[in-house]
Design a protein around this motif. Structure first.
Motif, PDB file in Angstrom:
ATOM      1  N   THR A 121       0.830  -1.195   0.000  1.00  0.00           N
ATOM      2  CA  THR A 121       0.000   0.000   0.000  1.00  0.00           C
ATOM      3  C   THR A 121       0.869   1.252   0.000  1.00  0.00           C
ATOM      4  N   TYR A 122       0.526   2.192  -0.845  1.00  0.00           N
ATOM      5  CA  TYR A 122       1.203   3.482  -0.900  1.00  0.00           C
ATOM      6  C   TYR A 122       0.144   4.575  -0.794  1.00  0.00           C
ATOM      7  N   THR A 123       0.449   5.599  -0.006  1.00  0.00           N
ATOM      8  CA  THR A 123      -0.478   6.707   0.189  1.00  0.00           C
ATOM      9  C   THR A 123       0.182   7.991  -0.297  1.00  0.00           C
ATOM     10  N   PHE A 124      -0.581   8.792  -1.020  1.00  0.00           N
ATOM     11  CA  PHE A 124      -0.082  10.034  -1.593  1.00  0.00           C
ATOM     12  C   PHE A 124      -0.951  11.189  -1.094  1.00  0.00           C
ATOM     13  N   MET A 125      -0.312  12.171  -0.435  1.00  0.00           N
ATOM     14  CA  MET A 125      -0.992  13.369   0.060  1.00  0.00           C
ATOM     15  C   MET A 125      -0.482  14.566  -0.720  1.00  0.00           C
ATOM     16  N   ASN A 126      -1.382  15.484  -1.051  1.00  0.00           N
ATOM     17  CA  ASN A 126      -0.955  16.699  -1.734  1.00  0.00           C
ATOM     18  C   ASN A 126      -1.085  17.884  -0.786  1.00  0.00           C
ATOM     19  N   LEU A 127       0.054  18.406  -0.358  1.00  0.00           N
ATOM     20  CA  LEU A 127       0.106  19.564   0.524  1.00  0.00           C
ATOM     21  C   LEU A 127       0.315  20.854  -0.256  1.00  0.00           C
ATOM     22  N   GLY A 128       0.397  20.754  -1.574  1.00  0.00           N
ATOM     23  CA  GLY A 128       0.740  21.899  -2.418  1.00  0.00           C
ATOM     24  C   GLY A 128      -0.455  22.633  -2.979  1.00  0.00           C
ATOM     25  N   THR A 129      -0.187  23.421  -4.016  1.00  0.00           N
ATOM     26  CA  THR A 129      -1.199  24.277  -4.634  1.00  0.00           C
ATOM     27  C   THR A 129      -1.645  23.792  -6.004  1.00  0.00           C
ATOM     28  N   ALA A 130      -1.035  22.723  -6.505  1.00  0.00           N
ATOM     29  CA  ALA A 130      -1.391  22.187  -7.824  1.00  0.00           C
ATOM     30  C   ALA A 130      -1.456  20.662  -7.741  1.00  0.00           C
ATOM     31  N   ALA A 131      -2.303  20.084  -8.571  1.00  0.00           N
ATOM     32  CA  ALA A 131      -2.444  18.630  -8.603  1.00  0.00           C
ATOM     33  C   ALA A 131      -1.158  17.974  -9.101  1.00  0.00           C
ATOM     34  N   PHE A 132      -0.964  16.716  -8.751  1.00  0.00           N
ATOM     35  CA  PHE A 132       0.114  15.916  -9.333  1.00  0.00           C
ATOM     36  C   PHE A 132      -0.449  14.549  -9.686  1.00  0.00           C
ATOM     37  N   THR A 133       0.277  13.810 -10.511  1.00  0.00           N
ATOM     38  CA  THR A 133      -0.166  12.506 -10.998  1.00  0.00           C
ATOM     39  C   THR A 133       0.726  11.411 -10.440  1.00  0.00           C
ATOM     40  N   VAL A 134       0.113  10.284 -10.102  1.00  0.00           N
ATOM     41  CA  VAL A 134       0.825   9.091  -9.651  1.00  0.00           C
ATOM     42  C   VAL A 134       0.882   8.123 -10.825  1.00  0.00           C
ATOM     43  N   GLN A 135       2.091   7.619 -11.110  1.00  0.00           N
ATOM     44  CA  GLN A 135       2.274   6.675 -12.209  1.00  0.00           C
ATOM     45  C   GLN A 135       2.977   5.418 -11.720  1.00  0.00           C
ATOM     46  N   ASP A 136       2.856   4.354 -12.525  1.00  0.00           N
ATOM     47  CA  ASP A 136       3.634   3.140 -12.305  1.00  0.00           C
ATOM     48  C   ASP A 136       4.482   2.904 -13.552  1.00  0.00           C
ATOM     49  N   ASP A 137       5.005   1.705 -13.719  1.00  0.00           N
ATOM     50  CA  ASP A 137       5.909   1.427 -14.839  1.00  0.00           C
ATOM     51  C   ASP A 137       5.242   1.431 -16.207  1.00  0.00           C
ATOM     52  N   HIS A 138       3.932   1.562 -16.249  1.00  0.00           N
ATOM     53  CA  HIS A 138       3.234   1.628 -17.530  1.00  0.00           C
ATOM     54  C   HIS A 138       3.209   3.048 -18.077  1.00  0.00           C
ATOM     55  N   GLY A 139       3.634   4.024 -17.253  1.00  0.00           N
ATOM     56  CA  GLY A 139       3.743   5.400 -17.718  1.00  0.00           C
ATOM     57  C   GLY A 139       2.415   6.115 -17.897  1.00  0.00           C
TER      58      GLY A 139
END
Length: 176
Positions: A121-139
């Protein structure tokens, strides 16, 4: 006989019950020590610091003001040491551009070992002002994390996990 009413629920009601059980507080508590330093990125990177003893929440700051990517190979000692140190499981990201990406390569590895018998399990939090994308090895983007949001992803490996494209992230997209 406490569980018998669940048998009377529709498939949709059972799905909602599973989702609710994931979202509601439970008796078990997960705790992740926050890294004492921040990985600041002014350009594309393939490494951040290896966590110190006890760290499992990695602080990442995108500061380029332009599309930047962080690609972490979870099978590499520079990302996830085989010693007694913890590996990043939570990513506290301060994103400054909507085209920033965090990519996890070989996400089925933990402490340089193949964990294909587990769902990591991996958790991603955005503390910033712009969205970001999470990717895996499929790009491809598996999750978009808008400011103030959290996305949780599960890694599953089908086949030989040292082959990067056999690793895939499956992410929750809960809307309210």
């Amino acid at each position: 006989m406490m569980g018998w009413p669940v048998l009377c629920l529709s498939v949709r009601q059972k799905q909602l019950l599973v989702i609710a059980s994931l979202l509601l507080p439970s008796s078990a508590q997960r705790a992740f020590k926050i890294s004492s330093t921040t990985c600041s990125l002014t350009a594309d990177a393939t490494s951040c610091q290896v966590a110190s003893a006890g760290d499992a929440a990695l602080q990442v700051a995108f500061t380029a003001g332009a599309a930047t990517s962080l690609t972490l190979d979870m099978s590499s000692a520079t990302t996830c040491s085989a010693t007694g140190l913890f590996c990043p499981q939570v990513f506290m990201v301060n994103s400054d551009h909507s085209e920033n990406t965090v990519k996890l390569s070989k996400c089925a590895f933990y402490k340089q070992a193949d964990y294909s018998t587990h769902l990591l399990t991996y958790t991603f939090m955005n503390l910033g002002t712009a969205a970001f994308t999470v990717q895996d090895d499929h790009g491809v983007g598996r999750a978009v994390v808008p400011p103030g949001a959290i996305r949780e992803c599960f890694c599953h490996c089908a086949g030989t996990c040292s082959t990067a494209t056999n690793n895939r992230l499956y992410c929750l997209h809960i809307s309210r």
